[in-house]
Write a protein that holds these residues in place. Structure first.
Motif, short mmCIF file in Angstrom:
data_model
loop_
_atom_site.label_atom_id
_atom_site.label_comp_id
_atom_site.label_asym_id
_atom_site.label_seq_id
_atom_site.Cartn_x
_atom_site.Cartn_y
_atom_site.Cartn_z
N TYR A 102 0.84 -1.20 0.00
CA TYR A 102 0.00 0.00 0.00
C TYR A 102 0.87 1.25 0.00
CZ TYR A 102 -3.31 3.55 1.51
OH TYR A 102 -4.07 4.68 1.60
N ARG A 103 1.88 1.23 0.84
CA ARG A 103 2.81 2.37 0.93
C ARG A 103 3.47 2.62 -0.43
NH1 ARG A 103 5.29 4.97 5.00
NH2 ARG A 103 7.33 5.84 4.57
N GLN A 104 3.89 1.56 -1.09
CA GLN A 104 4.54 1.69 -2.40
C GLN A 104 3.58 2.24 -3.45
OE1 GLN A 104 7.80 1.30 -2.64
NE2 GLN A 104 7.62 2.11 -4.69
N ARG A 105 2.33 1.79 -3.43
CA ARG A 105 1.33 2.31 -4.38
C ARG A 105 1.09 3.80 -4.17
NH1 ARG A 105 -1.49 -2.38 -3.07
NH2 ARG A 105 -3.04 -1.20 -1.90
N VAL A 106 1.01 4.21 -2.89
CA VAL A 106 0.80 5.63 -2.59
C VAL A 106 1.98 6.45 -3.10
CG1 VAL A 106 0.65 7.32 -0.71
CG2 VAL A 106 -0.72 5.24 -0.62
N LEU A 107 3.18 5.99 -2.84
CA LEU A 107 4.37 6.73 -3.29
C LEU A 107 4.42 6.82 -4.81
CD1 LEU A 107 7.04 5.34 -0.79
CD2 LEU A 107 5.93 7.59 -0.75
N GLN A 108 4.09 5.73 -5.49
CA GLN A 108 4.10 5.73 -6.95
C GLN A 108 3.04 6.66 -7.53
OE1 GLN A 108 3.68 1.59 -7.94
NE2 GLN A 108 5.89 1.20 -7.81
N SER A 109 1.90 6.76 -6.86
CA SER A 109 0.84 7.59 -7.42
C SER A 109 1.02 9.08 -7.13
CB SER A 109 -0.54 7.11 -6.95
OG SER A 109 -0.65 7.24 -5.56
N PHE A 110 1.79 9.43 -6.10
CA PHE A 110 1.95 10.85 -5.77
C PHE A 110 3.32 11.44 -6.13
CE2 PHE A 110 -1.78 9.93 -3.22
CZ PHE A 110 -2.52 11.09 -3.39
N PHE A 111 4.29 10.59 -6.40
CA PHE A 111 5.60 11.09 -6.80
C PHE A 111 5.88 10.76 -8.26
CE2 PHE A 111 6.61 11.01 -2.20
CZ PHE A 111 7.21 12.25 -2.08
N VAL A 112 6.39 11.74 -8.98
CA VAL A 112 6.85 11.54 -10.35
C VAL A 112 8.27 12.10 -10.43
CG1 VAL A 112 6.48 12.12 -12.78
CG2 VAL A 112 4.52 11.73 -11.28
N TYR A 113 9.23 11.23 -10.71
CA TYR A 113 10.65 11.61 -10.80
C TYR A 113 11.09 12.38 -9.54
CZ TYR A 113 9.93 10.35 -15.66
OH TYR A 113 9.61 9.68 -16.81
N GLY A 114 10.67 11.92 -8.37
CA GLY A 114 11.08 12.52 -7.12
C GLY A 114 10.35 13.79 -6.72
N LYS A 115 9.42 14.24 -7.54
CA LYS A 115 8.64 15.45 -7.23
C LYS A 115 7.22 15.03 -6.86
CE LYS A 115 9.77 19.44 -8.33
NZ LYS A 115 10.18 20.52 -7.44
#
Length: 185
Positions: A102-115
């Motif tokens: 879940y944590r990984q999905r959240v990070l992938q959906s809200f971060f793009v190239y570290g932004k």
């Protein structure tokens, strides 16, 4: 007592007739017909409940002449409920894996190239995002407000909101000397 055994026992105890049977067996060992007479139930109903209680390990049976006697397994009830609750769950690894996914999905959906694309509206998701950004701060170092702003600006333009939310979530702490990453993050 394992978690599965505890669940089975608690389900068993969630029935008034079974509790009455256990109360009677706490006084003395009895056979089905005597329990049925005492509790105003049919023998088949008592047998059904005794089978459930035996499967949960709450009662045991033994032969006494012509009768099958039932006795309370007192050691099962000597277990401390707090010990059962604080025991490591049978599904602890599965739960940790689900949380990591879940944590990984959240990070992938809200971060793009570290932004950061946007600040999540759900508190749980925002907490995950803030914890990820906290990795940019070294523990045991005090940062000036300007340094915090520069680090957070690398993630998102509204660094003031991020800074305020990190303090509110106790990821960062502050005083008159500056900001620092808290111990538990």
């Amino acid at each position: 007592m394992t978690e599965t055994e505890a669940v089975q026992l608690f389900k068993c105890l969630a029935d008034r007739s079974r509790l009455q049977i256990l109360k009677s067996l706490a006084i003395e060992d009895m056979y089905v017909e005597r329990l049925a007479e005492r509790l105003a139930l049919t023998p088949s109903t008592v047998s059904f409940h005794l089978k459930k209680l035996a499967d949960a390990g709450a009662v045991r049976s033994y032969k006494n002449q012509y009768y099958t006697m039932y006795a309370l397994c007192r050691e099962v009830f000597d277990a401390d409920i707090l010990d059962i609750i604080t025991q490591t769950s049978d599904e602890a690894d599965l739960q940790e894996r689900r949380e990591a996914e879940y944590r990984q999905r959240v990070l992938q959906s809200f971060f793009v190239y570290g932004k950061l694309k946007s600040i999540p509206t759900q508190r749980k998701k925002e907490r995950i995002i803030l914890e990820e950004m906290a990795k940019a701060f070294t523990k045991d170092r005090i940062y000036t407000e300007r340094e915090v702003n520069i680090i957070l600006a690398d993630f998102y333009d509204d660094f003031c909101t991020l800074r305020r939310d990190m303090v509110a979530e106790q990821i960062l702490d502050r005083d008159k000397n500056g900001y620092w990453r808290t111990e538990n993050n």
